[in-house]
Design a protein around this motif. Structure first.
Motif, PDB file in Angstrom:
ATOM      1  N   LEU A 207       0.848  -1.190   0.000  1.00  0.00           N
ATOM      2  CA  LEU A 207       0.000   0.000   0.000  1.00  0.00           C
ATOM      3  C   LEU A 207       0.881   1.236   0.000  1.00  0.00           C
ATOM      4  CD1 LEU A 207      -2.674   1.551   0.242  1.00  0.00           C
ATOM      5  CD2 LEU A 207      -2.527   1.257   2.733  1.00  0.00           C
ATOM      6  N   ASP A 208       0.696   2.072  -1.010  1.00  0.00           N
ATOM      7  CA  ASP A 208       1.387   3.355  -1.141  1.00  0.00           C
ATOM      8  C   ASP A 208       0.365   4.421  -0.788  1.00  0.00           C
ATOM      9  OD1 ASP A 208       2.710   5.653  -1.934  1.00  0.00           O
ATOM     10  OD2 ASP A 208       3.126   4.958  -3.977  1.00  0.00           O
TER      11      ASP A 208
ATOM     12  N   THR B  55      -9.929  -4.397  -1.980  1.00  0.00           N
ATOM     13  CA  THR B  55      -8.807  -3.477  -2.202  1.00  0.00           C
ATOM     14  C   THR B  55      -7.956  -3.334  -0.953  1.00  0.00           C
ATOM     15  OG1 THR B  55     -10.070  -2.225  -3.847  1.00  0.00           O
ATOM     16  CG2 THR B  55      -8.159  -1.127  -2.882  1.00  0.00           C
ATOM     17  N   LEU B  56      -8.604  -3.266   0.208  1.00  0.00           N
ATOM     18  CA  LEU B  56      -7.872  -3.090   1.460  1.00  0.00           C
ATOM     19  C   LEU B  56      -7.651  -4.405   2.202  1.00  0.00           C
ATOM     20  CD1 LEU B  56      -9.340   0.248   2.854  1.00  0.00           C
ATOM     21  CD2 LEU B  56      -7.346  -0.133   1.401  1.00  0.00           C
ATOM     22  N   ALA B  57      -7.567  -5.498   1.444  1.00  0.00           N
ATOM     23  CA  ALA B  57      -7.163  -6.758   2.064  1.00  0.00           C
ATOM     24  C   ALA B  57      -5.804  -6.569   2.712  1.00  0.00           C
ATOM     25  CB  ALA B  57      -7.102  -7.857   1.006  1.00  0.00           C
ATOM     26  N   PRO B  58      -5.473  -7.339   3.737  1.00  0.00           N
ATOM     27  CA  PRO B  58      -4.247  -7.088   4.493  1.00  0.00           C
ATOM     28  C   PRO B  58      -3.000  -6.968   3.618  1.00  0.00           C
ATOM     29  CG  PRO B  58      -5.587  -8.702   5.620  1.00  0.00           C
ATOM     30  CD  PRO B  58      -6.249  -8.460   4.287  1.00  0.00           C
TER      31      PRO B  58
ATOM     32  N   PHE C 229      -3.087   2.060   9.619  1.00  0.00           N
ATOM     33  CA  PHE C 229      -2.106   1.205   8.955  1.00  0.00           C
ATOM     34  C   PHE C 229      -1.951  -0.118   9.697  1.00  0.00           C
ATOM     35  CE2 PHE C 229       0.442   5.031   7.096  1.00  0.00           C
ATOM     36  CZ  PHE C 229      -0.544   5.223   6.150  1.00  0.00           C
ATOM     37  N   SER C 230      -1.888  -0.051  11.026  1.00  0.00           N
ATOM     38  CA  SER C 230      -1.713  -1.282  11.805  1.00  0.00           C
ATOM     39  C   SER C 230      -2.898  -2.216  11.616  1.00  0.00           C
ATOM     40  CB  SER C 230      -1.523  -0.956  13.288  1.00  0.00           C
ATOM     41  OG  SER C 230      -2.723  -0.500  13.884  1.00  0.00           O
ATOM     42  N   GLU C 231      -4.088  -1.649  11.411  1.00  0.00           N
ATOM     43  CA  GLU C 231      -5.274  -2.467  11.172  1.00  0.00           C
ATOM     44  C   GLU C 231      -5.224  -3.148   9.804  1.00  0.00           C
ATOM     45  OE1 GLU C 231      -8.290   0.464  13.736  1.00  0.00           O
ATOM     46  OE2 GLU C 231      -8.320   0.461  11.533  1.00  0.00           O
ATOM     47  N   LEU C 232      -4.547  -2.514   8.864  1.00  0.00           N
ATOM     48  CA  LEU C 232      -4.520  -3.025   7.492  1.00  0.00           C
ATOM     49  C   LEU C 232      -3.308  -3.909   7.205  1.00  0.00           C
ATOM     50  CD1 LEU C 232      -5.639   0.207   5.599  1.00  0.00           C
ATOM     51  CD2 LEU C 232      -7.007  -1.834   6.032  1.00  0.00           C
ATOM     52  N   LEU C 233      -2.377  -4.009   8.142  1.00  0.00           N
ATOM     53  CA  LEU C 233      -1.184  -4.835   7.952  1.00  0.00           C
ATOM     54  C   LEU C 233      -1.418  -6.275   8.400  1.00  0.00           C
ATOM     55  CD1 LEU C 233       1.849  -2.670   9.133  1.00  0.00           C
ATOM     56  CD2 LEU C 233       1.511  -3.616   6.839  1.00  0.00           C
TER      57      LEU C 233
ATOM     58  N   CYS D 183       5.426  -1.235   8.368  1.00  0.00           N
ATOM     59  CA  CYS D 183       4.993   0.129   8.075  1.00  0.00           C
ATOM     60  C   CYS D 183       6.230   1.007   7.932  1.00  0.00           C
ATOM     61  CB  CYS D 183       4.101   0.668   9.185  1.00  0.00           C
ATOM     62  SG  CYS D 183       3.660   2.419   9.019  1.00  0.00           S
ATOM     63  N   VAL D 184       6.297   1.755   6.842  1.00  0.00           N
ATOM     64  CA  VAL D 184       7.438   2.618   6.560  1.00  0.00           C
ATOM     65  C   VAL D 184       6.963   4.061   6.416  1.00  0.00           C
ATOM     66  CG1 VAL D 184       9.264   3.167   4.904  1.00  0.00           C
ATOM     67  CG2 VAL D 184       8.722   0.777   5.421  1.00  0.00           C
TER      68      VAL D 184
END
Length: 271
Positions: free
Chosen positions: A65-66, A151-154, A177-181, A187-188
């Protein structure tokens, strides 16, 4: 939607077509840093970190994810090493530039034919109320700018490049972000060192005071290592935390003058 969010949306819609010219030097430097640090970012971005070889066929699915993707700076560096790359941005015009870059990178007859290889969408992860973990449709923006199912699958890797300083609530964004990882996902954050930005003879960007300019889109002028560590720890992404300051300053053009800033890159893994 906050005033800062809408200010960012309007500004980047306006400058999307010339953004790569004014910030071309910065974009090139960020792209080079990301390519060089690919292995440091995540082992899921497989292959020799010193090459640009497309290694997608050599390992399992890797989702990138960008966020605040702009014209695709992060994706240009990392998308060739992921199986699926999603770009999200507030600005519809920036998303158009992003999707143009996707076609240029992968071409009409190559991997670009693979659904989701690199696709951009206008979407705000922080619009409306907090959503359920991993949900595609828990925010007000899902109604205005709906995303295709899944689209927002992990994700394995989430990157926000030179954009966290535009966000009203950085901690809340990192929580999303933590929810989507995926567990163990990375996470960068790539952004500015506080107080390092200079334009022309001015040594304090905050004092330039150009009303209606890009300065009005900035919520915070950079982040220290301690601040980033607190943000990562606060959302359970502190494992493997690192904060590295770049040796060379990033250059850009602002108000018709040459400017520069010192950048950093931070990473942390979801527990």
């Amino acid at each position: 939607m906050s005033n800062l969010t809408e200010t960012n949306r309007r500004h980047f819609d306006k400058v999307a077509s010339n953004h790569q010219t004014d910030f071309g030097e910065l974009i090139a430097a960020v792209t080079a840093e990301l390519k060089r640090r690919r292995g440091w970012i995540s082992g899921t971005l497989a292959g020799d970190p010193n090459t640009d070889t497309d290694t997608v066929g050599l390992r399992d699915e890797v989702r990138l994810l960008d966020y605040a993707c702009g014209s695709g700076t992060v994706s240009k560096a990392l998308a060739p090493h992921a199986t699926h790359t999603i770009g999200l941005d507030l600005s519809a015009n920036m998303v158009a530039e992003y999707n143009k870059a996707a076609r240029e990178i992968f071409g009409a007859h190559g991997p670009g034919l693979q659904p989701g290889r690199m696709e951009g969408f206008q979407h705000d992860l922080l619009a409306g109320s907090n959503s359920d973990s991993g949900s595609d449709s828990g925010t007000a923006d899902a109604e205005n700018n709906p995303l295709p199912s899944g689209t927002l699958a992990p994700f394995d890797v989430i990157v926000v490049g030179m954009a966290l300083h535009h966000v009203t609530e950085p901690g809340r964004l990192l929580k999303r972000f933590s929810e989507l990882l995926k567990p163990g996902g990375v996470c960068v954050v790539l952004d500015m060192v506080p107080g390092s930005a200079e334009v022309g003879d001015d040594h304090d960007l905050k004092e330039l005071g150009h009303e209606g300019s890009v300065l009005d889109t900035i919520g915070k002028h950079g982040f220290t290592e301690a601040e980033m560590r607190d943000l990562y720890e606060g959302v359970g992404m502190w494992r493997g935390f690192e904060y590295a300051v770049f040796e060379e300053r990033f250059g850009f053009t602002l108000f018709g003058q040459q400017g520069s800033a010192l950048g950093f890159i931070a990473r942390g893994e979801k527990l």
